[in-house]
Design an enzyme around this catalytic site. Structure first.
Site, PDB file in Angstrom:
ATOM      1  N   CYS A 115       0.815  -1.228   0.000  1.00 15.95           N
ATOM      2  CA  CYS A 115       0.000   0.000   0.000  1.00 15.95           C
ATOM      3  C   CYS A 115       0.845   1.273   0.000  1.00 15.95           C
ATOM      4  O   CYS A 115       0.343   2.345  -0.343  1.00 15.95           O
ATOM      5  CB  CYS A 115      -0.954   0.006   1.187  1.00 15.95           C
ATOM      6  SG  CYS A 115      -2.157  -1.331   1.108  1.00 15.95           S
ATOM      7  N   HIS A 252      -3.187   7.621   2.044  1.00 12.20           N
ATOM      8  CA  HIS A 252      -3.607   6.301   1.572  1.00 12.20           C
ATOM      9  C   HIS A 252      -5.007   6.030   2.111  1.00 12.20           C
ATOM     10  O   HIS A 252      -5.300   6.301   3.275  1.00 12.20           O
ATOM     11  CB  HIS A 252      -2.615   5.243   2.067  1.00 12.20           C
ATOM     12  CG  HIS A 252      -3.086   3.841   1.841  1.00 12.20           C
ATOM     13  ND1 HIS A 252      -3.594   3.419   0.631  1.00 12.20           N
ATOM     14  CD2 HIS A 252      -3.144   2.758   2.668  1.00 12.20           C
ATOM     15  CE1 HIS A 252      -3.937   2.141   0.730  1.00 12.20           C
ATOM     16  NE2 HIS A 252      -3.684   1.728   1.956  1.00 12.20           N
ATOM     17  N   ASN A 282     -10.049   0.150  -0.178  1.00 16.57           N
ATOM     18  CA  ASN A 282      -8.585   0.241  -0.153  1.00 16.57           C
ATOM     19  C   ASN A 282      -8.049  -0.360  -1.455  1.00 16.57           C
ATOM     20  O   ASN A 282      -8.120  -1.572  -1.648  1.00 16.57           O
ATOM     21  CB  ASN A 282      -8.059  -0.510   1.071  1.00 16.57           C
ATOM     22  CG  ASN A 282      -6.536  -0.485   1.169  1.00 16.57           C
ATOM     23  OD1 ASN A 282      -5.848  -0.089   0.239  1.00 16.57           O
ATOM     24  ND2 ASN A 282      -6.015  -0.924   2.300  1.00 16.57           N
TER      25      ASN A 282
HETATM   26  C1  COA Z   1     -10.353  -4.524   9.967  1.00 14.20           C
HETATM   27  C2  COA Z   1     -10.955  -3.506  10.907  1.00 14.20           C
HETATM   28  C3  COA Z   1     -11.970  -2.658  10.160  1.00 14.20           C
HETATM   29  C4  COA Z   1     -11.687  -4.243  12.022  1.00 14.20           C
HETATM   30  O1  COA Z   1     -12.193  -3.320  12.951  1.00 14.20           O
HETATM   31  P1  COA Z   1     -11.957  -3.581  14.522  1.00 14.20           P
HETATM   32  O2  COA Z   1     -12.708  -2.527  15.235  1.00 14.20           O
HETATM   33  O3  COA Z   1     -10.491  -3.658  14.741  1.00 14.20           O
HETATM   34  O4  COA Z   1     -12.680  -4.940  14.740  1.00 14.20           O
HETATM   35  P2  COA Z   1     -12.063  -6.325  15.257  1.00 14.20           P
HETATM   36  O5  COA Z   1     -10.992  -6.826  14.370  1.00 14.20           O
HETATM   37  O6  COA Z   1     -11.773  -6.192  16.688  1.00 14.20           O
HETATM   38  O7  COA Z   1     -13.305  -7.256  15.097  1.00 14.20           O
HETATM   39  C5  COA Z   1     -14.425  -7.088  15.893  1.00 14.20           C
HETATM   40  C6  COA Z   1     -15.419  -8.169  15.557  1.00 14.20           C
HETATM   41  O8  COA Z   1     -15.953  -7.925  14.258  1.00 14.20           O
HETATM   42  C7  COA Z   1     -15.901  -9.127  13.499  1.00 14.20           C
HETATM   43  N1  COA Z   1     -15.764  -8.803  12.107  1.00 14.20           N
HETATM   44  C8  COA Z   1     -14.643  -8.741  11.336  1.00 14.20           C
HETATM   45  N2  COA Z   1     -14.971  -8.411  10.092  1.00 14.20           N
HETATM   46  C9  COA Z   1     -16.313  -8.265  10.055  1.00 14.20           C
HETATM   47  C10 COA Z   1     -17.225  -7.921   9.049  1.00 14.20           C
HETATM   48  N3  COA Z   1     -16.840  -7.645   7.789  1.00 14.20           N
HETATM   49  N4  COA Z   1     -18.528  -7.835   9.367  1.00 14.20           N
HETATM   50  C11 COA Z   1     -18.963  -8.089  10.609  1.00 14.20           C
HETATM   51  N5  COA Z   1     -18.133  -8.426  11.609  1.00 14.20           N
HETATM   52  C12 COA Z   1     -16.827  -8.507  11.335  1.00 14.20           C
HETATM   53  C13 COA Z   1     -14.715  -9.867  14.046  1.00 14.20           C
HETATM   54  O9  COA Z   1     -14.865 -11.259  13.775  1.00 14.20           O
HETATM   55  C14 COA Z   1     -14.806  -9.568  15.534  1.00 14.20           C
HETATM   56  O10 COA Z   1     -15.753 -10.431  16.093  1.00 14.20           O
HETATM   57  P3  COA Z   1     -15.487 -11.065  17.563  1.00 14.20           P
HETATM   58  O11 COA Z   1     -15.368  -9.892  18.481  1.00 14.20           O
HETATM   59  O12 COA Z   1     -16.719 -11.885  17.773  1.00 14.20           O
HETATM   60  O13 COA Z   1     -14.242 -11.852  17.426  1.00 14.20           O
HETATM   61  C15 COA Z   1      -9.884  -2.605  11.530  1.00 14.20           C
HETATM   62  O14 COA Z   1      -9.093  -3.328  12.422  1.00 14.20           O
HETATM   63  C16 COA Z   1      -8.990  -1.993  10.481  1.00 14.20           C
HETATM   64  O15 COA Z   1      -9.417  -1.216   9.676  1.00 14.20           O
HETATM   65  N6  COA Z   1      -7.685  -2.305  10.536  1.00 14.20           N
HETATM   66  C17 COA Z   1      -6.751  -1.770   9.599  1.00 14.20           C
HETATM   67  C18 COA Z   1      -6.919  -2.490   8.300  1.00 14.20           C
HETATM   68  C19 COA Z   1      -6.183  -1.828   7.206  1.00 14.20           C
HETATM   69  O16 COA Z   1      -6.336  -0.654   7.002  1.00 14.20           O
HETATM   70  N7  COA Z   1      -5.412  -2.605   6.475  1.00 14.20           N
HETATM   71  C20 COA Z   1      -4.713  -2.177   5.341  1.00 14.20           C
HETATM   72  C21 COA Z   1      -3.579  -1.315   5.721  1.00 14.20           C
HETATM   73  S1  COA Z   1      -2.728  -0.899   4.291  1.00 14.20           S
END
Ligand code: COA
Length: 325
Positions: A115, A252, A282
């Site tokens: 990215c 980004h 993304n």
């Molecule tokens: C991925 C992201 C949106 C998840 O948000 P979060 O607040 O961290 O949520 P968590 O990972 O703690 O997950 C919370 C719950 O949602 C669930 N969950 C994950 N994806 C889900 C989806 N698409 N829909 C519904 N629930 C989802 C998980 O299973 C978890 O459930 P649990 O608590 O029963 O285990 C966030 O962590 C994020 O944006 N991270 C950075 C990702 C990124 O930008 N990557 C590229 C960088 S270049």
């Protein structure tokens, strides 16, 4: 002191026609529009057709950038394609785009920083242009992440999309001050200890497969906000500028919450931030040039304004660049 600067003389982008909404994904995996919008700000993403590999998506963005620059493609003597989803293991996607543009001179190669790829590619092109190694560069961020997503994994498949953006840069004389048009600073960083937090579980040299994207979302989020603020602080220290001096912040586009948190840390008001993540998801290395092209085309980014870009990606890699448009 007279020096060479890399000036942006053209900018363009391309998005595949097919749009996949959150509702469509909710019909395939256990998720909801509400969850995706609340956690990421993403409402839809574009997905490339089967006959649109990265080279085709990237070529269309390149053609738009060259048309915007109003130059003949033969003037371009350096092409760098930032991509983590090349058409083939080799040759480089950049050489396929070079051939499709009818360019036979200069050099074309791919650059892999996931990215952060566009920032790394821009920094690399800047070094060539400002040291006389090239006269005109085409820097493309092009991705088809839909090909490396596990469409059963709700934690990752909702986050990414396909697309491409490109800029044309030309070497031009400057005074060596912040008033010069062109790339004013670049900072790039990597820390390979974090490989397992964001990676693809296949590859030519290991599994002999392409693999799927895997991510520890929370960990990536935490590192992103810290690393992005750090790289921009270097820029501010080096230039004596602050968030209030930035006309347009073009980060980004991974997650609206990361964008907002980073802008807040840097003292950049939200109405100076270009946001496309809601419509593009993304798109990895393509996200910054896609956002630049949108804000350039609709007249928000104007000639002479200060534009700050930053990105963070797998590796980890991260970086930033300050450009006077
Ligand atoms: C991925 C992201 C949106 C998840 O948000 P979060 O607040 O961290 O949520 P968590 O990972 O703690 O997950 C919370 C719950 O949602 C669930 N969950 C994950 N994806 C889900 C989806 N698409 N829909 C519904 N629930 C989802 C998980 O299973 C978890 O459930 P649990 O608590 O029963 O285990 C966030 O962590 C994020 O944006 N991270 C950075 C990702 C990124 O930008 N990557 C590229 C960088 S270049």
């Amino acid at each position: 002191m007279s020096i060479l600067r890399s000036q942006v003389v053209g900018c363009g982008s391309y998005l595949p026609a097919r749009i996949v909404t959150n509702a469509e994904l909710a019909a395939r995996v256990d998720t909801s529009d509400e969850w995706i919008v609340q956690r990421t700000g993403i409402r839809q993403r574009h997905v490339a057709a089967d006959d649109e590999p990265t080279s085709v998506v990237g070529l269309k963005a390149a053609q738009a950038a060259i048309a915007d620059a109003g130059i003949d493609p033969s003037e371009i003597d350096l092409i760098i394609v930032a991509t983590a989803t090349p058409d083939h293991t080799f040759p480089a996607t950049a050489t396929q785009i070079q051939a499709a543009l009818g360019i036979t001179g200069g050099a074309a190669f791919d650059l892999q920083a996931v990215c952060s790829g566009f920032v790394f590619a821009l920094a690399t092109a800047d070094k060539f242009l400002t040291t006389g190694g090239a006269r005109a560069a085409l820097v493309i961020g092009a991705e088809t992440f839909s090909r490396i997503l596990d469409w059963e994994d709700r934690a990752t498949c909702v986050l990414f999309g396909d697309g491409a953006g490109a800029v044309v840069l030309k070497a031009a004389p400057g005074e060596g001050t912040l008033a010069d048009r062109g790339i004013l600073t670049t900072h790039i960083r990597s820390d390979g200890r974090h490989k397992d937090k964001l990676y693809v579980d296949g590859g030519a040299g290991s599994t002999k497969t392409v693999g799927f994207l895997r991510m520890e979302g929370k960990e990536v989020f935490r590192h992103a906000v810290t690393n992005l603020a750090e790289t921009v602080r270097h820029t501010f220290e080096q230039t004596g500028l602050s968030g209030a001096d930035i006309d347009w912040f073009v980060p980004h586009q991974a997650n609206r919450r990361i964008i907002d948190a980073t802008a807040d840390k840097l003292g950049i008001s939200h109405d100076h931030v270009v946001v496309t993540v809601d419509r593009h998801g993304n798109t990895s290395a393509a996200s910054i040039p896609l956002a630049l092209a949108e804000a350039h085309a609709d007249g928000r980014i104007k000639r002479g304004q200060l534009v700050l870009i930053e990105a963070m990606g797998g590796g980890f890699t991260w970086g930033s660049a300050l450009i006077r448009w």
